[in-house]
Write a protein that holds these residues in place. Structure first.
Motif, PDB file in Angstrom:
ATOM      1  N   SER A 103     -10.700 -46.567  57.829  1.00 29.27           N
ATOM      2  CA  SER A 103     -10.917 -45.915  59.123  1.00 29.27           C
ATOM      3  C   SER A 103      -9.599 -45.353  59.626  1.00 29.27           C
ATOM      4  O   SER A 103      -8.521 -45.735  59.159  1.00 29.27           O
ATOM      5  CB  SER A 103     -11.505 -46.904  60.136  1.00 29.27           C
ATOM      6  OG  SER A 103     -10.622 -47.970  60.360  1.00 29.27           O
ATOM      7  N   ILE A 104      -9.706 -44.439  60.570  1.00 36.17           N
ATOM      8  CA  ILE A 104      -8.519 -43.827  61.159  1.00 36.17           C
ATOM      9  C   ILE A 104      -7.829 -44.879  62.009  1.00 36.17           C
ATOM     10  O   ILE A 104      -8.450 -45.512  62.847  1.00 36.17           O
ATOM     11  CB  ILE A 104      -8.900 -42.592  62.009  1.00 36.17           C
ATOM     12  CG1 ILE A 104      -9.691 -41.581  61.164  1.00 36.17           C
ATOM     13  CG2 ILE A 104      -7.659 -41.968  62.633  1.00 36.17           C
ATOM     14  CD1 ILE A 104      -8.967 -41.052  59.941  1.00 36.17           C
ATOM     15  N   ALA A 123      -4.765 -29.174  52.415  1.00 35.91           N
ATOM     16  CA  ALA A 123      -3.981 -29.499  51.220  1.00 35.91           C
ATOM     17  C   ALA A 123      -3.077 -30.688  51.562  1.00 35.91           C
ATOM     18  O   ALA A 123      -2.836 -30.962  52.740  1.00 35.91           O
ATOM     19  CB  ALA A 123      -3.152 -28.296  50.784  1.00 35.91           C
ATOM     20  N   PRO A 124      -2.549 -31.374  50.562  1.00 34.75           N
ATOM     21  CA  PRO A 124      -1.712 -32.553  50.824  1.00 34.75           C
ATOM     22  C   PRO A 124      -0.278 -32.204  51.227  1.00 34.75           C
ATOM     23  O   PRO A 124       0.678 -32.476  50.513  1.00 34.75           O
ATOM     24  CB  PRO A 124      -1.755 -33.309  49.491  1.00 34.75           C
ATOM     25  CG  PRO A 124      -1.962 -32.245  48.469  1.00 34.75           C
ATOM     26  CD  PRO A 124      -2.828 -31.213  49.139  1.00 34.75           C
ATOM     27  N   SER A 125      -0.121 -31.598  52.401  1.00 35.01           N
ATOM     28  CA  SER A 125       1.189 -31.209  52.906  1.00 35.01           C
ATOM     29  C   SER A 125       1.102 -30.977  54.414  1.00 35.01           C
ATOM     30  O   SER A 125       0.114 -30.405  54.895  1.00 35.01           O
ATOM     31  CB  SER A 125       1.664 -29.922  52.226  1.00 35.01           C
ATOM     32  OG  SER A 125       2.786 -29.393  52.890  1.00 35.01           O
ATOM     33  N   LYS A 133      -7.080 -37.702  50.031  1.00 35.85           N
ATOM     34  CA  LYS A 133      -8.199 -36.773  50.222  1.00 35.85           C
ATOM     35  C   LYS A 133      -9.386 -37.622  50.659  1.00 35.85           C
ATOM     36  O   LYS A 133      -9.730 -38.605  50.000  1.00 35.85           O
ATOM     37  CB  LYS A 133      -8.528 -36.021  48.935  1.00 35.85           C
ATOM     38  CG  LYS A 133      -9.550 -34.918  49.127  1.00 35.85           C
ATOM     39  CD  LYS A 133      -9.691 -34.101  47.876  1.00 35.85           C
ATOM     40  CE  LYS A 133     -10.438 -32.821  48.170  1.00 35.85           C
ATOM     41  NZ  LYS A 133     -10.466 -31.947  46.985  1.00 35.85           N
ATOM     42  N   ILE A 134      -9.984 -37.262  51.780  1.00 33.45           N
ATOM     43  CA  ILE A 134     -11.078 -38.048  52.350  1.00 33.45           C
ATOM     44  C   ILE A 134     -12.327 -37.193  52.531  1.00 33.45           C
ATOM     45  O   ILE A 134     -12.273 -35.964  52.551  1.00 33.45           O
ATOM     46  CB  ILE A 134     -10.669 -38.679  53.709  1.00 33.45           C
ATOM     47  CG1 ILE A 134     -10.211 -37.609  54.722  1.00 33.45           C
ATOM     48  CG2 ILE A 134      -9.576 -39.696  53.519  1.00 33.45           C
ATOM     49  CD1 ILE A 134     -11.214 -37.299  55.757  1.00 33.45           C
ATOM     50  N   GLU A 151      -2.560 -37.813  55.996  1.00 34.10           N
ATOM     51  CA  GLU A 151      -1.420 -38.638  55.601  1.00 34.10           C
ATOM     52  C   GLU A 151      -1.891 -40.085  55.481  1.00 34.10           C
ATOM     53  O   GLU A 151      -2.623 -40.580  56.341  1.00 34.10           O
ATOM     54  CB  GLU A 151      -0.299 -38.528  56.621  1.00 34.10           C
ATOM     55  CG  GLU A 151       0.409 -37.185  56.570  1.00 34.10           C
ATOM     56  CD  GLU A 151       1.622 -37.149  57.473  1.00 34.10           C
ATOM     57  OE1 GLU A 151       2.690 -37.619  57.036  1.00 34.10           O
ATOM     58  OE2 GLU A 151       1.467 -36.664  58.608  1.00 34.10           O
ATOM     59  N   ALA A 152      -1.482 -40.754  54.424  1.00 33.29           N
ATOM     60  CA  ALA A 152      -1.926 -42.129  54.160  1.00 33.29           C
ATOM     61  C   ALA A 152      -1.606 -43.063  55.325  1.00 33.29           C
ATOM     62  O   ALA A 152      -2.390 -43.961  55.641  1.00 33.29           O
ATOM     63  CB  ALA A 152      -1.291 -42.642  52.873  1.00 33.29           C
TER      64      ALA A 152
END
Length: 148
Positions: free
Chosen positions: A27-28, A38-40, A66-67, A78-79
């Motif tokens: 969860s957030i 994108a991952p940035s 990626k979720i 972001e993780a």
């Protein structure tokens, strides 16, 4: 020929293992988290998602995840914005939360569509024990929630 058969069997095993793996939900963990295409952090911002919203983890890449959200949309986050705390979201117009994991058990409360509930325990019987933010708790059918 035997090499191709061995290769085919190995490939089939990989697909079967991938299907057997349970979905990974989180969860957030922040009040608001930005989702990107994108991952940035320099990627295009798609939208903001709020605290406790459940998401499915699809892939993890160097500090980015990626979720998939409840609507099926894919995005990157972001993780550090995710929490290990699990929540579920009611996906039916009205979910019955009962005292026990049984359709005949007394009703504790009802939760409307899109209400977030903390996941306490998966029973393994098609039910989950959940808690509402006001402290009420009980059991909900897995078919009535998203995030498991």
């Amino acid at each position: 020929m035997a090499t191709w058969l061995a290769f085919g069997a190995a490939l089939l095993l990989v697909f079967v293992q991938a299907e057997a793996r349970a979905a990974d939900f989180r969860s957030i963990g922040e009040n608001a988290a930005v989702l990107y295409d994108a991952p940035s952090a320099r990627a295009r911002k798609l939208y903001v998602i709020g605290r406790s919203y459940p998401v499915e983890v699809i892939v993890v890449v160097e500090g980015w995840i990626k979720i998939r959200d409840a609507g099926g949309e894919l995005a990157w986050i972001e993780a550090k914005a995710l929490s290990e705390r699990r929540t579920v979201m009611v996906k039916t117009p009205l979910a019955d939360i009962r005292q026990a994991a049984d359709d005949r058990a007394p009703l504790v409360f009802q939760a409307e569509q899109s209400v977030l509930l903390e996941l306490v325990e998966l029973t393994g019987t098609g039910w989950a024990r959940v808690t509402h933010r006001d402290g009420q708790s009980g059991y909900v059918k897995l078919s009535q929630v998203w995030g498991v």
